[in-house]
Write a protein that holds these residues in place. Structure first.
Motif, PDB file in Angstrom:
ATOM      1  N   GLN A   5       0.832  -1.201   0.000  1.00  0.00           N
ATOM      2  CA  GLN A   5       0.000   0.000   0.000  1.00  0.00           C
ATOM      3  C   GLN A   5       0.868   1.252   0.000  1.00  0.00           C
ATOM      4  N   ASP A   6       1.927   1.256   0.797  1.00  0.00           N
ATOM      5  CA  ASP A   6       2.812   2.421   0.820  1.00  0.00           C
ATOM      6  C   ASP A   6       3.379   2.712  -0.566  1.00  0.00           C
ATOM      7  N   PHE A  13       0.762   9.517  -5.218  1.00  0.00           N
ATOM      8  CA  PHE A  13       1.215  10.843  -4.793  1.00  0.00           C
ATOM      9  C   PHE A  13       1.994  11.528  -5.912  1.00  0.00           C
ATOM     10  N   ARG A  14       2.869  10.780  -6.578  1.00  0.00           N
ATOM     11  CA  ARG A  14       3.669  11.362  -7.668  1.00  0.00           C
ATOM     12  C   ARG A  14       2.764  11.966  -8.743  1.00  0.00           C
ATOM     13  N   GLY A  15       1.681  11.282  -9.062  1.00  0.00           N
ATOM     14  CA  GLY A  15       0.757  11.808 -10.061  1.00  0.00           C
ATOM     15  C   GLY A  15      -0.109  12.937  -9.534  1.00  0.00           C
ATOM     16  N   ALA A  16      -0.459  12.871  -8.248  1.00  0.00           N
ATOM     17  CA  ALA A  16      -1.328  13.897  -7.663  1.00  0.00           C
ATOM     18  C   ALA A  16      -0.587  15.205  -7.395  1.00  0.00           C
ATOM     19  N   ASP A  17       0.712  15.132  -7.218  1.00  0.00           N
ATOM     20  CA  ASP A  17       1.530  16.336  -7.030  1.00  0.00           C
ATOM     21  C   ASP A  17       1.808  16.916  -8.412  1.00  0.00           C
ATOM     22  N   VAL A  18       0.779  17.471  -9.016  1.00  0.00           N
ATOM     23  CA  VAL A  18       0.821  17.897 -10.413  1.00  0.00           C
ATOM     24  C   VAL A  18       1.925  18.916 -10.667  1.00  0.00           C
ATOM     25  N   ASP A  19       2.129  19.853  -9.744  1.00  0.00           N
ATOM     26  CA  ASP A  19       3.152  20.876  -9.975  1.00  0.00           C
ATOM     27  C   ASP A  19       4.550  20.439  -9.527  1.00  0.00           C
ATOM     28  N   PRO A  66      -8.216  16.506   5.323  1.00  0.00           N
ATOM     29  CA  PRO A  66      -8.060  16.052   6.705  1.00  0.00           C
ATOM     30  C   PRO A  66      -6.698  15.402   6.995  1.00  0.00           C
ATOM     31  N   MET A  67      -5.947  15.077   5.962  1.00  0.00           N
ATOM     32  CA  MET A  67      -4.607  14.511   6.151  1.00  0.00           C
ATOM     33  C   MET A  67      -3.591  15.580   6.540  1.00  0.00           C
ATOM     34  N   MET A  80       0.097  12.161   3.581  1.00  0.00           N
ATOM     35  CA  MET A  80      -0.824  11.480   2.674  1.00  0.00           C
ATOM     36  C   MET A  80      -0.840   9.981   2.934  1.00  0.00           C
ATOM     37  N   THR A  81       0.336   9.383   3.085  1.00  0.00           N
ATOM     38  CA  THR A  81       0.398   7.948   3.322  1.00  0.00           C
ATOM     39  C   THR A  81      -0.300   7.581   4.627  1.00  0.00           C
ATOM     40  N   GLU A  82       0.026   8.289   5.684  1.00  0.00           N
ATOM     41  CA  GLU A  82      -0.626   8.012   6.967  1.00  0.00           C
ATOM     42  C   GLU A  82      -2.121   8.300   6.882  1.00  0.00           C
ATOM     43  N   GLY A  83      -2.490   9.348   6.169  1.00  0.00           N
ATOM     44  CA  GLY A  83      -3.895   9.690   6.012  1.00  0.00           C
ATOM     45  C   GLY A  83      -4.671   8.661   5.230  1.00  0.00           C
TER      46      GLY A  83
END
Length: 188
Positions: A5-6, A13-19, A66-67, A80-83
């Motif tokens: 999962q991590d 995360f790599r894709g969601a961090d667009v900038d 909320p994360m 993000m991972t913990e969230g």
């Protein structure tokens, strides 16, 4: 919390961090929607784009924001991972947590409106907008097409996202949905 999962969450995360600044903000979530809408050629005023924007806003408000444990308006990889591990602990909540956004993406990807995502539609959205290699797109598509029909129906698409966000099997078909993850135990 599992190593698989991590790795999947790190890839997402790599894709969601667009900038590419190392954190996810509400702006990244908006840009993510714009990137997919643009890749699909949908008008920003279309009903699908509007539903995607609303769905992503809800995803930000209910899952990602909320994360942000330090309240700085930014979610780093650790947060993000913990969230995700906290928020996505119960697969029975998929329909409330991920399902609505998944339906918006399905409609956006299904350009011809035939209620299935064919190989080319999948490649365009995950390859062009999601930065997944053509080889990985093909392999993932084949693995997700559970009935061998040459297209992903809505149920197969939901199964893939459920498996990606909640599953911990490194050999599951959806493990590499957002790009190839590193092998468990290998550095990333």
């Amino acid at each position: 919390m599992t190593a698989v999962q991590d790795l999947k969450y790190r890839q997402w995360f790599r894709g969601a961090d667009v900038d590419g600044d190392g954190v996810i903000t509400v702006q990244d979530v908006r840009l993510m929607g714009e990137r997919f809408t643009t890749a699909r050629g949908a008008a920003s005023a279309s009903e699908t784009a509007h539903r995607l924007t609303e769905g992503l806003a809800a995803f930000w408000a209910n899952v990602i924001a909320p994360m942000d444990v330090d309240g700085d308006g930014k979610v780093d990889l650790r947060e993000m991972t913990e969230g995700f591990h906290r928020a996505l602990a119960d697969p029975s909540l998929y329909s409330q947590q991920v399902g609505p956004v998944a339906d918006c993406y399905f409609d956006l990807i299904d350009l011809d409106g035939d209620d299935r995502i064919d190989r080319e539609e999948f490649r365009e959205i995950f390859g062009l907008a999601g930065n997944v290699s053509p080889e990985d797109c093909s392999a993932v598509f084949d693995a997700l097409d559970l009935d061998g029909s040459g297209g992903l129906d809505r149920a197969e698409f939901h199964q893939a996202l459920l498996e990606f966000f909640y599953g911990d099997d490194p050999d599951a078909p959806a493990t590499h949905l957002f790009g190839r993850i590193a092998e468990v135990g290998q550095p990333v």
